[in-house]
Design an enzyme around this catalytic site. Structure first.
Site, PDB file in Angstrom:
ATOM      1  N   TYR A   1      43.715  68.417 -25.304  1.00 37.27           N
ATOM      2  CA  TYR A   1      44.100  69.714 -24.719  1.00 37.27           C
ATOM      3  C   TYR A   1      45.397  70.229 -25.346  1.00 37.27           C
ATOM      4  CZ  TYR A   1      44.932  73.088 -20.894  1.00 37.27           C
ATOM      5  OH  TYR A   1      45.144  74.229 -20.148  1.00 37.27           O
TER       6      TYR A   1
ATOM      7  N   SER B   1      48.611  77.794 -22.839  1.00 34.98           N
ATOM      8  CA  SER B   1      49.093  76.978 -21.718  1.00 34.98           C
ATOM      9  C   SER B   1      50.545  76.613 -22.002  1.00 34.98           C
ATOM     10  CB  SER B   1      48.255  75.692 -21.638  1.00 34.98           C
ATOM     11  OG  SER B   1      48.841  74.747 -20.768  1.00 34.98           O
TER      12      SER B   1
HETATM   13  P1  NAD Z   1      38.309  77.373 -14.397  1.00 39.35           P
HETATM   14  O1  NAD Z   1      37.617  76.047 -14.532  1.00 39.35           O
HETATM   15  O2  NAD Z   1      38.511  77.962 -13.042  1.00 39.35           O
HETATM   16  O3  NAD Z   1      37.542  78.470 -15.290  1.00 39.35           O
HETATM   17  C1  NAD Z   1      37.034  78.151 -16.562  1.00 39.35           C
HETATM   18  C2  NAD Z   1      36.031  79.211 -16.956  1.00 39.35           C
HETATM   19  O4  NAD Z   1      35.481  78.852 -18.238  1.00 39.35           O
HETATM   20  C3  NAD Z   1      34.839  79.330 -15.995  1.00 39.35           C
HETATM   21  O5  NAD Z   1      34.439  80.679 -15.922  1.00 39.35           O
HETATM   22  C4  NAD Z   1      33.760  78.498 -16.696  1.00 39.35           C
HETATM   23  O6  NAD Z   1      32.430  78.853 -16.335  1.00 39.35           O
HETATM   24  C5  NAD Z   1      34.053  78.859 -18.142  1.00 39.35           C
HETATM   25  N1  NAD Z   1      33.511  77.893 -19.101  1.00 39.35           N
HETATM   26  C6  NAD Z   1      33.593  76.542 -19.073  1.00 39.35           C
HETATM   27  N2  NAD Z   1      32.919  76.024 -20.126  1.00 39.35           N
HETATM   28  C7  NAD Z   1      32.406  77.083 -20.826  1.00 39.35           C
HETATM   29  C8  NAD Z   1      31.613  77.211 -22.001  1.00 39.35           C
HETATM   30  N3  NAD Z   1      31.189  76.117 -22.673  1.00 39.35           N
HETATM   31  N4  NAD Z   1      31.262  78.438 -22.417  1.00 39.35           N
HETATM   32  C9  NAD Z   1      31.662  79.548 -21.737  1.00 39.35           C
HETATM   33  N5  NAD Z   1      32.420  79.483 -20.619  1.00 39.35           N
HETATM   34  C10 NAD Z   1      32.780  78.273 -20.177  1.00 39.35           C
HETATM   35  O7  NAD Z   1      39.688  77.178 -15.177  1.00 39.35           O
HETATM   36  P2  NAD Z   1      41.067  77.987 -15.095  1.00 39.35           P
HETATM   37  O8  NAD Z   1      42.012  77.094 -14.393  1.00 39.35           O
HETATM   38  O9  NAD Z   1      40.877  79.375 -14.630  1.00 39.35           O
HETATM   39  O10 NAD Z   1      41.471  77.990 -16.660  1.00 39.35           O
HETATM   40  C11 NAD Z   1      41.216  79.083 -17.520  1.00 39.35           C
HETATM   41  C12 NAD Z   1      42.060  78.939 -18.793  1.00 39.35           C
HETATM   42  O11 NAD Z   1      43.430  78.857 -18.422  1.00 39.35           O
HETATM   43  C13 NAD Z   1      41.760  77.678 -19.603  1.00 39.35           C
HETATM   44  O12 NAD Z   1      41.819  77.955 -20.992  1.00 39.35           O
HETATM   45  C14 NAD Z   1      42.875  76.725 -19.197  1.00 39.35           C
HETATM   46  O13 NAD Z   1      43.155  75.786 -20.204  1.00 39.35           O
HETATM   47  C15 NAD Z   1      44.019  77.715 -19.017  1.00 39.35           C
HETATM   48  N6  NAD Z   1      45.090  77.219 -18.153  1.00 39.35           N
HETATM   49  C16 NAD Z   1      44.874  76.915 -16.847  1.00 39.35           C
HETATM   50  C17 NAD Z   1      45.943  76.478 -16.047  1.00 39.35           C
HETATM   51  C18 NAD Z   1      45.792  76.151 -14.561  1.00 39.35           C
HETATM   52  O14 NAD Z   1      46.722  75.612 -13.961  1.00 39.35           O
HETATM   53  N7  NAD Z   1      44.689  76.481 -13.917  1.00 39.35           N
HETATM   54  C19 NAD Z   1      47.200  76.306 -16.635  1.00 39.35           C
HETATM   55  C20 NAD Z   1      47.376  76.624 -17.982  1.00 39.35           C
HETATM   56  C21 NAD Z   1      46.313  77.088 -18.733  1.00 39.35           C
END
Ligand code: NAD
Length: 273
Positions: A168, A155
């Protein structure tokens, strides 16, 4: 002069054809965007994450239309044993793992003095610990094949901090340390390990947050996006899951062989400030 090897990489339309990619947390959002990009390049995909059986079946069917095989593994990656067993099972079934994407992650926002200890533990276990356990389990097969791509979704918060996100930010900084260490250990083995550092990305999660915040604060959705959510993101637009997927696909491709141990922002300029 272009070598014959380079030329074949450039002209291969499906550079990952026949490879196996495992993407954690890929039933929605960024993970699904990455899985779709890798499948579009010919990789067979193992999805992981939670969701309703109907939604997961529909996701599998839509990826299968890209002409690849798709499985779903529902392992809960809060468990170290679950994370390792998922990778070991994939290698047993397919005899290989070519691309490992550590993407599953959760968030909790709170001042540190009241930060729930169980949320700290869960965020370290999933956002950082699961990546350690999957890489640890995948490395023997990658070393034996003398080839592999490990991509950790960190991130912008792996590079800079924001208040109230202690667990985080600590975990994502840790992911970058893990990424660099694995990169050095694997550098002579045909394996690379890199991190993608997204700023705010438009996912279903964020979409709902915009509508809810607009209602709660009496703002327009445009105001919420520009002044609240994207306060730190100079572009004032969200990155898209397609943009993150395209970067992951490049890192997984043969032409990214010399990119190793990198933390690549995709954040509209956030961490340039
Ligand atoms: P999201 O909530 O849409 O997806 C998260 C995924 O992780 C889902 O498929 C969920 O089922 C799975 N998950 C949750 N807990 C779990 C567990 N215990 N075991 C297995 N799977 C599990 O989130 P996102 O926004 O797509 O984020 C994905 C990654 O990107 C994360 O690591 C997040 O920190 C990172 N990220 C997101 C953003 C953003 O703006 N959306 C920005 C920077 C980084």
């Amino acid at each position: 002069m272009t070598s014959p090897q380079t030329a074949s990489h450039v002209t291969t339309p499906r550079p990952l054809k026949g490879q196996l990619a495992l993407v954690t947390g890929s039933t929605s959002g960024i993970g699904l965007g990455i899985a779709r990009a890798l499948a579009g390049a010919g990789a067979n995909v193992i999805l992981n994450g939670f969701g309703s059986p109907d939604d997961i079946a529909a996701t599998i069917a839509s990826l299968q239309e890209l002409g690849v095989t798709v499985e779903h593994d529902a392992s809960d990656l809060l468990s170290a044993q679950g994370a390792a067993a998922m990778v070991e099972g994939a290698i047993q079934r397919h005899g290989r793992i070519d691309v490992l994407v550590n993407n599953a992650g959760i968030q909790h926002v709170s001042p540190i003095e009241t930060f729930p200890v169980d949320r700290w533990d869960a965020i370290q276990a999933l956002n950082l610990g699961a990546a350690f356990h999957t890489i640890r389990a995948a490395m023997p097969a990658m070393k034996a094949a003398r080839s592999g791509r490990i991509i950790n979704v960190a991130s912008a918060h792996g590079l800079v901090a924001s208040p109230y996100k202690s667990a985080y930010v600590a975990a994502k900084h840790g992911v970058l340390g893990l990424t660099k260490t694995v990169a050095l250990e694997a550098a002579r083995e045909g394996i690379t390990c890199n991190a993608i550092c997204p700023g705010y990305v438009w996912t279903p999660l964020v979409e709902h947050q915009v509508a809810d915040t607009a209602k709660a604060r009496g703002l327009t959705e445009k105001q919420v996006i520009e002044d609240v959510l994207l306060a730190a993101q100079p572009s004032k637009r969200f990155a898209t899951v397609e943009e993150v997927g395209a970067l992951a696909l490049f890192l997984a491709s043969p032409l990214a062989a010399s990119i190793n141990g990198a933390a690549i922002p995709i954040d509209g300029g956030w961490t340039a400030q």
